[in-house]
Scaffold this motif. Structure first.
Motif, PDB file in Angstrom:
ATOM      1  N   LYS A 344       0.842  -1.197   0.000  1.00 39.57           N
ATOM      2  CA  LYS A 344       0.000   0.000   0.000  1.00 39.57           C
ATOM      3  C   LYS A 344       0.879   1.249   0.000  1.00 39.57           C
ATOM      4  N   LYS A 345       0.281   2.382  -0.299  1.00 40.18           N
ATOM      5  CA  LYS A 345       1.026   3.639  -0.291  1.00 40.18           C
ATOM      6  C   LYS A 345       1.729   3.826   1.052  1.00 40.18           C
ATOM      7  N   GLY A 346       3.005   4.214   0.966  1.00 36.66           N
ATOM      8  CA  GLY A 346       3.809   4.365   2.165  1.00 36.66           C
ATOM      9  C   GLY A 346       4.664   3.154   2.450  1.00 36.66           C
ATOM     10  N   ASN A 347       4.291   2.001   1.867  1.00 34.83           N
ATOM     11  CA  ASN A 347       5.092   0.783   1.996  1.00 34.83           C
ATOM     12  C   ASN A 347       6.275   0.868   1.040  1.00 34.83           C
ATOM     13  N   LYS A 348       7.447   0.381   1.445  1.00 41.94           N
ATOM     14  CA  LYS A 348       8.649   0.484   0.613  1.00 41.94           C
ATOM     15  C   LYS A 348       8.537  -0.303  -0.694  1.00 41.94           C
ATOM     16  N   ASP A 349       7.595  -1.246  -0.745  1.00 39.74           N
ATOM     17  CA  ASP A 349       7.425  -2.063  -1.949  1.00 39.74           C
ATOM     18  C   ASP A 349       6.385  -1.483  -2.904  1.00 39.74           C
ATOM     19  N   TYR A 350       5.704  -0.451  -2.490  1.00 42.54           N
ATOM     20  CA  TYR A 350       4.608   0.086  -3.299  1.00 42.54           C
ATOM     21  C   TYR A 350       5.143   0.688  -4.606  1.00 42.54           C
ATOM     22  N   GLY A 351       4.525   0.286  -5.723  1.00 41.90           N
ATOM     23  CA  GLY A 351       4.885   0.829  -7.029  1.00 41.90           C
ATOM     24  C   GLY A 351       6.170   0.285  -7.614  1.00 41.90           C
ATOM     25  N   LEU A 352       6.762  -0.726  -6.985  1.00 41.71           N
ATOM     26  CA  LEU A 352       7.986  -1.325  -7.518  1.00 41.71           C
ATOM     27  C   LEU A 352       7.629  -2.555  -8.350  1.00 41.71           C
ATOM     28  N   LEU A 353       8.269  -2.683  -9.489  1.00 38.01           N
ATOM     29  CA  LEU A 353       7.942  -3.736 -10.450  1.00 38.01           C
ATOM     30  C   LEU A 353       8.922  -4.898 -10.323  1.00 38.01           C
ATOM     31  N   TYR A 354       8.374  -6.100 -10.094  1.00 40.41           N
ATOM     32  CA  TYR A 354       9.173  -7.324 -10.045  1.00 40.41           C
ATOM     33  C   TYR A 354       9.175  -7.973 -11.430  1.00 40.41           C
ATOM     34  N   ILE A 355      10.348  -8.436 -11.852  1.00 45.80           N
ATOM     35  CA  ILE A 355      10.507  -8.991 -13.195  1.00 45.80           C
ATOM     36  C   ILE A 355      11.274 -10.310 -13.112  1.00 45.80           C
ATOM     37  N   GLY A 356      10.659 -11.397 -13.587  1.00 42.61           N
ATOM     38  CA  GLY A 356      11.333 -12.696 -13.629  1.00 42.61           C
ATOM     39  C   GLY A 356      12.096 -12.836 -14.933  1.00 42.61           C
ATOM     40  N   VAL A 357      13.415 -12.939 -14.836  1.00 43.60           N
ATOM     41  CA  VAL A 357      14.275 -13.059 -16.018  1.00 43.60           C
ATOM     42  C   VAL A 357      14.830 -14.479 -16.072  1.00 43.60           C
ATOM     43  N   GLY A 358      14.415 -15.270 -17.056  1.00 36.97           N
ATOM     44  CA  GLY A 358      14.921 -16.627 -17.193  1.00 36.97           C
ATOM     45  C   GLY A 358      16.370 -16.655 -17.646  1.00 36.97           C
ATOM     46  N   ASP A 359      16.940 -17.862 -17.652  1.00 34.09           N
ATOM     47  CA  ASP A 359      18.357 -17.983 -18.029  1.00 34.09           C
ATOM     48  C   ASP A 359      18.574 -18.037 -19.535  1.00 34.09           C
ATOM     49  N   GLY A 360      17.476 -17.960 -20.307  1.00 36.78           N
ATOM     50  CA  GLY A 360      17.625 -17.955 -21.760  1.00 36.78           C
ATOM     51  C   GLY A 360      18.188 -19.241 -22.327  1.00 36.78           C
ATOM     52  N   GLY A 361      18.117 -20.338 -21.543  1.00 40.31           N
ATOM     53  CA  GLY A 361      18.669 -21.606 -22.014  1.00 40.31           C
ATOM     54  C   GLY A 361      20.184 -21.627 -22.069  1.00 40.31           C
ATOM     55  N   SER A 362      20.821 -20.710 -21.362  1.00 40.47           N
ATOM     56  CA  SER A 362      22.278 -20.576 -21.489  1.00 40.47           C
ATOM     57  C   SER A 362      23.033 -21.794 -20.963  1.00 40.47           C
ATOM     58  N   ALA A 363      22.550 -22.435 -19.891  1.00 36.45           N
ATOM     59  CA  ALA A 363      23.248 -23.607 -19.373  1.00 36.45           C
ATOM     60  C   ALA A 363      23.222 -24.746 -20.376  1.00 36.45           C
ATOM     61  N   GLU A 364      22.033 -25.028 -20.917  1.00 34.12           N
ATOM     62  CA  GLU A 364      21.927 -26.107 -21.908  1.00 34.12           C
ATOM     63  C   GLU A 364      22.753 -25.824 -23.148  1.00 34.12           C
ATOM     64  N   ALA A 365      22.876 -24.547 -23.503  1.00 36.50           N
ATOM     65  CA  ALA A 365      23.622 -24.181 -24.711  1.00 36.50           C
ATOM     66  C   ALA A 365      25.130 -24.151 -24.478  1.00 36.50           C
ATOM     67  N   GLY A 366      25.550 -24.365 -23.232  1.00 34.92           N
ATOM     68  CA  GLY A 366      26.976 -24.408 -22.945  1.00 34.92           C
ATOM     69  C   GLY A 366      27.560 -23.111 -22.446  1.00 34.92           C
ATOM     70  N   PHE A 367      26.703 -22.177 -22.028  1.00 34.82           N
ATOM     71  CA  PHE A 367      27.186 -20.871 -21.573  1.00 34.82           C
ATOM     72  C   PHE A 367      26.701 -20.590 -20.143  1.00 34.82           C
ATOM     73  N   ALA A 368      26.915 -21.554 -19.262  1.00 37.27           N
ATOM     74  CA  ALA A 368      26.439 -21.417 -17.890  1.00 37.27           C
ATOM     75  C   ALA A 368      27.091 -20.257 -17.159  1.00 37.27           C
ATOM     76  N   PHE A 369      28.217 -19.781 -17.651  1.00 37.25           N
ATOM     77  CA  PHE A 369      28.878 -18.643 -17.012  1.00 37.25           C
ATOM     78  C   PHE A 369      28.064 -17.359 -17.142  1.00 37.25           C
ATOM     79  N   LEU A 370      27.018 -17.382 -17.970  1.00 41.71           N
ATOM     80  CA  LEU A 370      26.161 -16.209 -18.100  1.00 41.71           C
ATOM     81  C   LEU A 370      25.148 -16.100 -16.964  1.00 41.71           C
ATOM     82  N   GLU A 371      25.105 -17.104 -16.105  1.00 39.18           N
ATOM     83  CA  GLU A 371      24.109 -17.087 -15.039  1.00 39.18           C
ATOM     84  C   GLU A 371      24.743 -17.460 -13.705  1.00 39.18           C
ATOM     85  N   HIS A 372      23.901 -17.558 -12.692  1.00 37.25           N
ATOM     86  CA  HIS A 372      24.334 -17.882 -11.323  1.00 37.25           C
ATOM     87  C   HIS A 372      25.439 -16.938 -10.854  1.00 37.25           C
ATOM     88  N   SER A 373      25.167 -15.669 -11.018  1.00 35.88           N
ATOM     89  CA  SER A 373      26.120 -14.649 -10.609  1.00 35.88           C
ATOM     90  C   SER A 373      25.358 -13.348 -10.371  1.00 35.88           C
TER      91      SER A 373
END
Length: 604
Positions: A344-373
């Motif tokens: 609600k208004k006044g709460n530190k989380d109010y109006g903040l947008l959460y976004i789920g960003v997947g790994d883009g298949g990078s581990a399966e494609a052999g580029f795991a260094f692009l994630e888990h960091s």
């Protein structure tokens, strides 16, 4: 040569790739043919068929660059969501498969694997059993020539060293106990049929149901690019991203296109709406990219839309791009954006947008260094302030309360709220304020996480509550956790199921409504492909403990049914939604239908 013995083009067979084509069915008797003058005709037929129709025979695989290039395009479009050439995923890795299976068998299997399984084909049923009854959708719309090009591309991929030496000592059945069928039966009320945006399943790629936060008007998106407003239980097109964004694409991958949407809590007064969608590689400068030597399959774009008429039935206004992310493959993109509905208004989380960003298949494609960091955006949940300006590109703000906003690591992605996900496909909250994320797994585990700021959820060194295979091994394997696991400081799931039960967890919701007493205190979710329906008791969600998952059944207008039966498809593409009153809905992408949970009972 008798007329009945003359070979037909369909009967002429190829030798192994690259060998001359001088075989037919029935075998050619050239001495006899010379006598009756047909040898030259037969030889010309063989020559023309071998050079004009490469890949067309039962044992032929084209090796020319044109066929392989066309096959790569088809593979990226149709296959890359479930297969690669390095690791097993939803389906097997395909490197070297043409060395064990004939092109003719592959052609028929690709066109309709379900038919081959039903016919009793031994190889098809072995694959069906090995991959835990996961069924590949039919590709009968592809011409034989297109399938042969696809096979040519697969044939060109050589078995990798990691596959040649891969270990086979992973846990074969990570969670042996089955999910128990409960006595909960929920009655679904059909609401509407969405317009078909395809001539084959999924007929309407509907993936998310949300609502305008003041009026409560329901909205549903279709991956093909449309955002529908529900009016008198009928969908009308409110916003068509496919028309307004000229570089919009909805392929490749099962989730490419118009991924997600979220209304600002003050939409009624400020007219702000947020969406994510995919564009072709190079459509714009990426805010989050990687080395040029790594392929970009698509870009995910976050957009802010502003209208001066929030209550209108169709959008009119302007838009601005907020951020753009490059992706290695067409899977695991930016499929979730949401605001905390409890803030609600006044709460530190109010109006903040959460976004789920997947790994883009990078581990399966052999580029795991692009994630888990914390230095990379892939495989994270980020949190931003849409009205701020202190991001690197100046298009949004980074909340000062973000866990890495003031990190001493100057390479840290300050937007990160939590990290170590494969695909945080849906984000929600319980009434008590616990943030939950459903994470689509690799080849073994589907998991539900309690999300806490700054925590690491382990992928790709962990898959659910298990050790994932080392990247030099096969990501399809999992192993028990070590006796001392404190070194990594991983946060593990609060609920999970393995691939004996389902293949891709469908994010769900705690029931917040008042109309159905039997659903109080329950978190309802399911499995996207099969359409199986699960629930757990919210009171059982405790970090360090695994909540018990139970299955539930449905009736439709009071008649016992299954989603598989009413959809008429083996792949349901199940999704859930919740309205402003807390009542729950089900979307089935296979047939483009929407249902409301209208009642429930606990049957003896």
């Amino acid at each position: 040569m008798k007329k009945a013995e003359q070979p037909t083009l369909k009967q002429i067979q190829y030798a192994s790739p690259g060998e001359p084509l001088l075989r037919s069915d029935p075998p050619l008797n050239f001495n006899k043919m010379i006598k009756n003058g047909t040898a030259l005709i037969a030889l010309l037929s063989l020559f023309c068929f071998s050079h004009c129709n490469p890949g067309g025979g039962k044992n032929a695989i084209a090796t020319d660059s044109v066929s392989i290039a066309a096959g790569e395009i088809s593979f990226t479009k149709n296959c890359s969501g479930c297969h690669n050439f390095k690791q097993d995923g939803i389906g097997p890795q395909l490197s070297g498969v043409t060395g064990t299976l004939s092109p003719d068998w592959l052609l028929h299997f690709i066109k309709n694997s379900q038919q081959m399984i039903a016919s009793g084909d031994q190889q098809a049923n072995q694959l069906f059993a090995k991959y835990k009854k996961s069924v590949m959708p039919p590709f009968e719309a592809l011409q034989d020539a297109e399938v042969n090009q696809l096979i040519a591309y697969i044939h060109a991929q050589k078995a990798t060293g990691s596959q040649a030496n891969k270990k086979n000592n992973g846990i074969s059945n990570p969670i042996p106990g089955p999910i128990v069928l409960s006595n909960l039966v929920v009655n679904l009320q059909p609401i509407t049929q969405f317009p078909a945006t395809s001539d084959k399943p999924p007929l309407a790629r509907i993936t998310k149901l949300g609502f305008q936060p003041v009026t409560g008007n329901l909205f549903v998106n279709d991956l093909q690019g449309r955002l529908y407003k529900m009016k008198n239980d009928k969908p009308i097109v409110y916003l068509d991203i496919a028309k307004l964004k000229t570089k919009f694409i909805n392929k490749p991958g099962l989730a490419a296109g118009f991924g997600s949407f979220a209304f600002h809590p003050e939409f009624a007064s400020n007219g702000l709406l947020y969406t994510t969608h995919t564009e072709a590689p190079g459509s714009g400068k990426a805010d989050f990219g990687y080395a040029d030597s790594i392929k970009v399959t698509m870009q995910w774009v976050l957009t802010e839309w502003k209208t001066t008429t929030p209550n209108a039935d169709s959008f009119a206004g302007s838009s601005r791009e907020m951020l753009r992310v490059n992706m290695v493959t067409g899977i695991h993109g930016v499929q979730e954006i949401t605001f905390n509905p409890l803030a609600k208004k006044g709460n530190k989380d109010y109006g903040l947008l959460y976004i789920g960003v997947g790994d883009g298949g990078s581990a399966e494609a052999g580029f795991a260094f692009l994630e888990h960091s914390i230095e990379k955006i892939w495989g994270t949940i980020i949190r931003i302030d849409p009205k701020g300006k202190n991001s690197v590109n100046g298009q949004y703000g980074i909340p000062s309360a973000n866990p890495f906003a003031n990190s001493s690591n100057n390479k840290a992605v300050k937007e990160i709220y939590a990290w170590g996900f494969r695909n945080p496909h849906r984000i929600t909250w319980t009434k008590s304020g616990t943030m939950l994320a459903s994470n689509i797994g690799q080849a073994n585990i589907e998991s539900l996480y309690e999300v806490q700021p700054g925590h690491d959820y382990g992928w790709p060194i962990r898959e659910g509550n298990f050790v994932s295979a080392e990247l030099s091994d096969n990501l399809g394997n999992v192993y028990p956790l070590p006796a001392n696991d404190s070194i990594y400081k991983i946060t593990y799931p609060v609920a999970e199921f393995d691939h004996d039960e389902g293949k891709a967890i469908s994010g769900g919701f705690e029931y917040w409504g008042n109309a159905i007493a039997a659903l109080k205190g329950k978190f309802l979710f399911g499995d996207i492909p099969s359409g199986r329906l699960f629930y757990l008791d919210v009171a059982d969600l405790k970090q360090g403990k695994m909540a018990t998952i139970k299955e539930w059944k449905i009736t439709i207008n009071g008649k016992p049914e299954t989603l598989k039966a009413v959809c008429g498809s083996d792949r349901i593409d199940l999704h859930f939604g919740r309205d402003m009153q807390g009542e729950l809905y089900i979307l089935t992408k296979a047939d483009g239908k929407m249902y409301k949970m209208a009642g429930a009972e606990l049957k003896p």
